[in-house]
Write a protein that holds these residues in place. Structure first.
Motif, PDB file in Angstrom:
ATOM      1  N   THR A 153      -9.291  81.965 -44.275  1.00  0.00           N
ATOM      2  CA  THR A 153      -9.425  81.327 -42.966  1.00  0.00           C
ATOM      3  C   THR A 153      -9.912  82.328 -41.934  1.00  0.00           C
ATOM      4  O   THR A 153     -10.811  82.042 -41.133  1.00  0.00           O
ATOM      5  CB  THR A 153      -8.083  80.709 -42.532  1.00  0.00           C
ATOM      6  OG1 THR A 153      -7.654  79.751 -43.514  1.00  0.00           O
ATOM      7  CG2 THR A 153      -8.209  80.016 -41.187  1.00  0.00           C
ATOM      8  N   ALA A 154      -9.324  83.532 -41.953  1.00  0.00           N
ATOM      9  CA  ALA A 154      -9.727  84.582 -41.005  1.00  0.00           C
ATOM     10  C   ALA A 154     -11.160  85.024 -41.256  1.00  0.00           C
ATOM     11  O   ALA A 154     -11.948  85.207 -40.309  1.00  0.00           O
ATOM     12  CB  ALA A 154      -8.770  85.768 -41.110  1.00  0.00           C
ATOM     13  N   ALA A 155     -11.537  85.208 -42.529  1.00  0.00           N
ATOM     14  CA  ALA A 155     -12.892  85.644 -42.854  1.00  0.00           C
ATOM     15  C   ALA A 155     -13.923  84.634 -42.386  1.00  0.00           C
ATOM     16  O   ALA A 155     -15.008  85.004 -41.917  1.00  0.00           O
ATOM     17  CB  ALA A 155     -13.024  85.884 -44.351  1.00  0.00           C
ATOM     18  N   ASN A 156     -13.591  83.366 -42.470  1.00  0.00           N
ATOM     19  CA  ASN A 156     -14.581  82.342 -42.118  1.00  0.00           C
ATOM     20  C   ASN A 156     -14.781  82.196 -40.618  1.00  0.00           C
ATOM     21  O   ASN A 156     -15.752  81.578 -40.182  1.00  0.00           O
ATOM     22  CB  ASN A 156     -14.220  80.985 -42.723  1.00  0.00           C
ATOM     23  CG  ASN A 156     -15.459  80.145 -42.938  1.00  0.00           C
ATOM     24  OD1 ASN A 156     -16.478  80.641 -43.417  1.00  0.00           O
ATOM     25  ND2 ASN A 156     -15.395  78.872 -42.566  1.00  0.00           N
ATOM     26  N   LEU A 183     -13.150  80.594 -50.593  1.00  0.00           N
ATOM     27  CA  LEU A 183     -13.489  80.337 -49.194  1.00  0.00           C
ATOM     28  C   LEU A 183     -14.531  79.229 -49.097  1.00  0.00           C
ATOM     29  O   LEU A 183     -14.405  78.315 -48.270  1.00  0.00           O
ATOM     30  CB  LEU A 183     -14.003  81.629 -48.558  1.00  0.00           C
ATOM     31  CG  LEU A 183     -14.339  81.599 -47.066  1.00  0.00           C
ATOM     32  CD1 LEU A 183     -14.165  82.996 -46.463  1.00  0.00           C
ATOM     33  CD2 LEU A 183     -15.754  81.110 -46.777  1.00  0.00           C
ATOM     34  N   TYR A 184     -15.555  79.303 -49.939  1.00  0.00           N
ATOM     35  CA  TYR A 184     -16.618  78.293 -49.883  1.00  0.00           C
ATOM     36  C   TYR A 184     -16.062  76.906 -50.210  1.00  0.00           C
ATOM     37  O   TYR A 184     -16.410  75.917 -49.557  1.00  0.00           O
ATOM     38  CB  TYR A 184     -17.737  78.637 -50.870  1.00  0.00           C
ATOM     39  CG  TYR A 184     -18.230  80.059 -50.799  1.00  0.00           C
ATOM     40  CD1 TYR A 184     -18.213  80.778 -49.598  1.00  0.00           C
ATOM     41  CD2 TYR A 184     -18.699  80.713 -51.935  1.00  0.00           C
ATOM     42  CE1 TYR A 184     -18.657  82.093 -49.530  1.00  0.00           C
ATOM     43  CE2 TYR A 184     -19.152  82.020 -51.877  1.00  0.00           C
ATOM     44  CZ  TYR A 184     -19.116  82.710 -50.677  1.00  0.00           C
ATOM     45  OH  TYR A 184     -19.540  84.006 -50.624  1.00  0.00           O
ATOM     46  N   LEU A 185     -15.212  76.833 -51.232  1.00  0.00           N
ATOM     47  CA  LEU A 185     -14.652  75.541 -51.626  1.00  0.00           C
ATOM     48  C   LEU A 185     -13.715  74.991 -50.551  1.00  0.00           C
ATOM     49  O   LEU A 185     -13.716  73.791 -50.258  1.00  0.00           O
ATOM     50  CB  LEU A 185     -13.898  75.684 -52.952  1.00  0.00           C
ATOM     51  CG  LEU A 185     -14.756  76.024 -54.176  1.00  0.00           C
ATOM     52  CD1 LEU A 185     -13.866  76.305 -55.383  1.00  0.00           C
ATOM     53  CD2 LEU A 185     -15.726  74.898 -54.490  1.00  0.00           C
ATOM     54  N   LEU A 186     -12.922  75.866 -49.957  1.00  0.00           N
ATOM     55  CA  LEU A 186     -11.988  75.430 -48.918  1.00  0.00           C
ATOM     56  C   LEU A 186     -12.731  74.825 -47.727  1.00  0.00           C
ATOM     57  O   LEU A 186     -12.229  73.894 -47.087  1.00  0.00           O
ATOM     58  CB  LEU A 186     -11.128  76.608 -48.454  1.00  0.00           C
ATOM     59  CG  LEU A 186     -10.082  76.301 -47.379  1.00  0.00           C
ATOM     60  CD1 LEU A 186      -8.991  75.381 -47.937  1.00  0.00           C
ATOM     61  CD2 LEU A 186      -9.462  77.574 -46.835  1.00  0.00           C
ATOM     62  N   HIS A 187     -13.933  75.323 -47.459  1.00  0.00           N
ATOM     63  CA  HIS A 187     -14.690  74.860 -46.292  1.00  0.00           C
ATOM     64  C   HIS A 187     -15.803  73.888 -46.659  1.00  0.00           C
ATOM     65  O   HIS A 187     -16.699  73.624 -45.858  1.00  0.00           O
ATOM     66  CB  HIS A 187     -15.218  76.061 -45.523  1.00  0.00           C
ATOM     67  CG  HIS A 187     -14.127  76.874 -44.898  1.00  0.00           C
ATOM     68  ND1 HIS A 187     -13.538  77.943 -45.553  1.00  0.00           N
ATOM     69  CD2 HIS A 187     -13.472  76.757 -43.716  1.00  0.00           C
ATOM     70  CE1 HIS A 187     -12.601  78.457 -44.790  1.00  0.00           C
ATOM     71  NE2 HIS A 187     -12.533  77.766 -43.675  1.00  0.00           N
ATOM     72  N   GLU A 270      -7.054  94.669 -50.756  1.00  0.00           N
ATOM     73  CA  GLU A 270      -5.752  94.650 -50.081  1.00  0.00           C
ATOM     74  C   GLU A 270      -5.792  93.925 -48.736  1.00  0.00           C
ATOM     75  O   GLU A 270      -4.749  93.495 -48.234  1.00  0.00           O
ATOM     76  CB  GLU A 270      -5.239  96.079 -49.852  1.00  0.00           C
ATOM     77  CG  GLU A 270      -4.785  96.791 -51.110  1.00  0.00           C
ATOM     78  CD  GLU A 270      -5.860  97.641 -51.752  1.00  0.00           C
ATOM     79  OE1 GLU A 270      -5.515  98.514 -52.547  1.00  0.00           O
ATOM     80  OE2 GLU A 270      -7.066  97.417 -51.441  1.00  0.00           O
ATOM     81  N   VAL A 271      -6.967  93.809 -48.138  1.00  0.00           N
ATOM     82  CA  VAL A 271      -7.075  93.300 -46.766  1.00  0.00           C
ATOM     83  C   VAL A 271      -7.871  92.000 -46.678  1.00  0.00           C
ATOM     84  O   VAL A 271      -7.512  91.092 -45.946  1.00  0.00           O
ATOM     85  CB  VAL A 271      -7.717  94.358 -45.841  1.00  0.00           C
ATOM     86  CG1 VAL A 271      -7.817  93.847 -44.403  1.00  0.00           C
ATOM     87  CG2 VAL A 271      -6.929  95.662 -45.893  1.00  0.00           C
ATOM     88  N   GLY A 272      -8.968  91.903 -47.383  1.00  0.00           N
ATOM     89  CA  GLY A 272      -9.852  90.752 -47.275  1.00  0.00           C
ATOM     90  C   GLY A 272     -11.211  91.194 -46.775  1.00  0.00           C
ATOM     91  O   GLY A 272     -11.767  92.197 -47.234  1.00  0.00           O
TER      92      GLY A 272
END
Length: 446
Positions: A153-156, A183-187, A270-272
Motif C-alpha cells: 500500500t505504501a509503495a503504491n 502489489l499489481y494484483l491488489l490494485h 526488510e523494508v519494501g
C-alpha cells in the motif's frame, strides 16, 4: 487477515490479471485456479511450503495458493545449487515443496530449527525469503500478511499502479514477488509475463499488449535500449530500475530510445520500496530519489543510510530475532553508504558490507570463499566484485595455495564452485597470489 483473500475480495473478476504463455487470465479465472491449487496444498500438514517453480502463470497461482491456505511461502530460486537449496529448506523448516506442476512433496523437518515455531506462527507469517545480506550475511526474512499489505500500500503511493496499468514483468519471481506481483494484483492491474530475456521479445510483448509500466534491473534496461529495430513504446508511462545501481550510460540511452527517463528505486526485503526517483529522474538518473510519502530516511554516523516506515519485516528467522530487536528505535540500518543533496534526493555511495550485485542478483564473498577453502590445496581465498559493463559486477577470486609448489588447478576450482554454487556466484577469474591483505584481527580486508 489474509492478503490473498484481500486481493481477491476487491478484484474485478472480468478484468485481465495475467498475460503470458499465449493466454490471458482474468481475475475470476485466477481465483478459480488458485482455489483449486489451494485445496491440494491444504492437504499437507506443513506450515512452511517451498515453491520450486520457474517464472510464469503457474508460479503466480501456486504462490497465491500457498499463502491463501494460511501456510507460509518460501520461494526456492531455480538457479540455486543442490547444496544451497538444501540450506534454504533446512533453515526455514520447510515441510513440503510444491513444483511447477503443482505436485507436492513432503519433506522431513529437523527437530531443532534454531527458531521458536510458536513465536513464528504468532506473527501470521505469509512469506519467508533469504535476504540480500544488508547486515552482512544472508538470513531468512519473515513477512506477515499485515506487513505485506502495509508495504504494498505504501509503495503504491509512489508507483500509482491501477486497473488501467499493464506491467511488463521480466525479473525472477523467486526473488521479486511481494512488492511487485502482489502489489499489481491488489490494485487490479494486469501483469504481462515475458520469460524471454531477448530484448526483441520483451519489446514485442510490451507493445503488443500495451504495457504501461516496466519494472526491471539495469541489465534489462540496457538490453532494451540497444534493441535494434528502432521500435517505439508509446504506451510506456513509468520505467522503474531496481535491484542494482543504475549506470549513467544506461539511463541516457534508455531515455533517448524511449523518450522516458528511468526512475531508480531502492528495494530492500526488510523494508519494501521506500525510495524512488520520481521527481528528478532526468536531472539525476543515478539518484534513488526522495523517500516515498510514508517513509523517512536519515544518514547517520559515517554516512550510513537508515530508513523508517510501514511494512517493516517481522523477524529474522535463523537465528531468531524479532523486529523489535533489530530496529533501532523503529529505524532499519540498511548497510548502504549515502548522501542527501540539497533537494533531499538520496545518492548511494557504496556498501558498508561486501555484497556483490550480479545483474540484480546478490552474492556474498564470504559464502564463495568458504566454498573455495573446502578445496584441500587452498589455504585462503578472497573474493571481490569486479565492475562489468553488462552485469554491473562479477565475482573474482584470489587464491593463496596451501603449497605454492603444488597450487590448485584453475579448472578444478571453477568446477568445484559450479557444483556448489549458483552459476552467477561462480568467480569469472581465479588468480593465484602469495597472500591476501588481512585486518589487525586476522580477517580478510575488503
Amino acid at each position: 487477515m489474509n492478503i490473498v483473500e484481500r486481493i481477491f475480495r476487491d478484484a474485478d473478476r472480468k478484468a485481465i490479471a495475467l498475460i503470458g504463455e499465449g493466454q490471458e487470465v482474468t481475475y475470476g479465472r485466477l481465483i478459480e485456479m488458485t482455489d483449486a491449487a489451494a485445496q491440494r496444498i491444504a492437504t499437507s500438514r506443513a506450515m512452511r511450503v517451498g515453491l520450486d517453480c520457474p517464472n510464469g502463470i503457474a508460479h503466480v497461482v501456486l504462490a497465491l495458493a500457498i499463502v491463501r491456505t494460511g501456510k507460509c511461502l518460501v520461494p526456492i530460486a531455480g538457479e540455486l545449487s543442490a547444496r544451497e537449496r538444501e540450506r534454504v529448506v533446512r533453515e526455514t523448516g520447510v515441510g513440503a515443496i510444491v513444483d511447477g506442476n503443482g505436485e507436492i512433496r513432503e519433506v522431513p523437518v529437523a527437530p531443532d530449527l534454531g527458531f521458536d515455531q510458536a513465536a513464528l506462527a504468532a506473527l501470521n507469517p505469509a512469506f519467508i525469503r533469504f535476504s540480500s545480506g544488508t547486515t552482512g550475511t544472508s538470513k531468512g526474512v519473515v513477512l506477515s500478511h499485515e506487513s505485506l499489505l502495509a508495504r504494498v500500500t505504501a509503495a503504491n503511493r509512489g508507483l500509482g499502479i491501477g486497473p488501467a496499468d499493464r506491467i511488463v514483468w521480466i525479473l525472477p519471481m523467486a526473488h521479486h514477488f511481494a512488492v511487485s506481483i502482489m502489489l499489481y494484483l491488489l490494485h487490479g492491474a494486469t501483469t504481462i509475463i515475458e520469460n524471454s530475456h531477448l530484448a526483441e521479445d520483451v519489446l514485442t510483448a510490451a507493445t503488443r499488449h500495451g504495457g504501461t509500466v516496466l519494472y526491471g534491473a539495469p541489465f534489462h534496461h540496457a538490453l532494451l535500449a540497444s534493441e535494434g529495430s528502432g521500435r517505439a513504446w508509446p504506451t510506456l508511462r513509468l520505467a522503474v530500475s531496481t535491484a542494482a545501481a543504475l549506470p549513467p550510460g544506461t539511463a541516457e540511452v534508455f531515455a533517448q530510445r524511449f523518450g522516458l527517463p528511468l526512475c531508480q528505486g531502492l528495494g530492500i526485503i526488510e523494508v519494501g520500496l521506500p525510495l524512488l526517483n520520481l521527481q528528478r529522474p532526468r536531472e539525476k538518473p543515478t539518484s534513488v530519489g526522495c523517500p516515498l510519502p510514508d517513509y523517512r530516511a536519515e544518514v547517520r554516523g559515517e554516512g550510513e543510510l537508515f530508513l523508517r516506515g510501514p511494512g517493516m519485516f517481522d523477524a529474522y528467522l535463523h537465528p531468531w530475532r524479532p523486529r523489535v530487536e533489530v530496529l533501532e528505535q523503529g529505524w532499519f540500518r540498511t548497510g548502504d553508504l549515502a548522501r542527501i543533496d540539497e533537494d533531499g534526493d538520496i545518492h548511494l555511495l557504496g556498501r558498508s558490507h561486501s555484497v556483490i550485485n550480479v545483474a540484480g542478483l546478490k552474492c556474498f564473498p564470504e559464502e564463495i570463499e568458504a566454498i573455495l577453502c573446502e578445496v584441500p590445496e587452498v589455504k585462503r581465498a578472497r573474493v571481490t566484485g569486479k565492475p562489468n559493463p553488462r552485469f554491473g559486477a562479477v565475482p573474482v577470486a584470489e587464491i593463496v595455495p596451501r603449497d605454492p609448489a603444488n597450487p590448485p588447478k584453475i579448472s578444478a576450482l571453477a568446477s568445484y564452485c559450479r557444483g556448489a554454487l549458483a552459476r552467477y556466484k561462480v568467480p569469472v577469474e581465479f588468480k593465484l597470489v602469495e597472500s591476501v591483505p588481512l585486518t589487525p584481527s586476522g580477517k580478510i580486508q575488503r
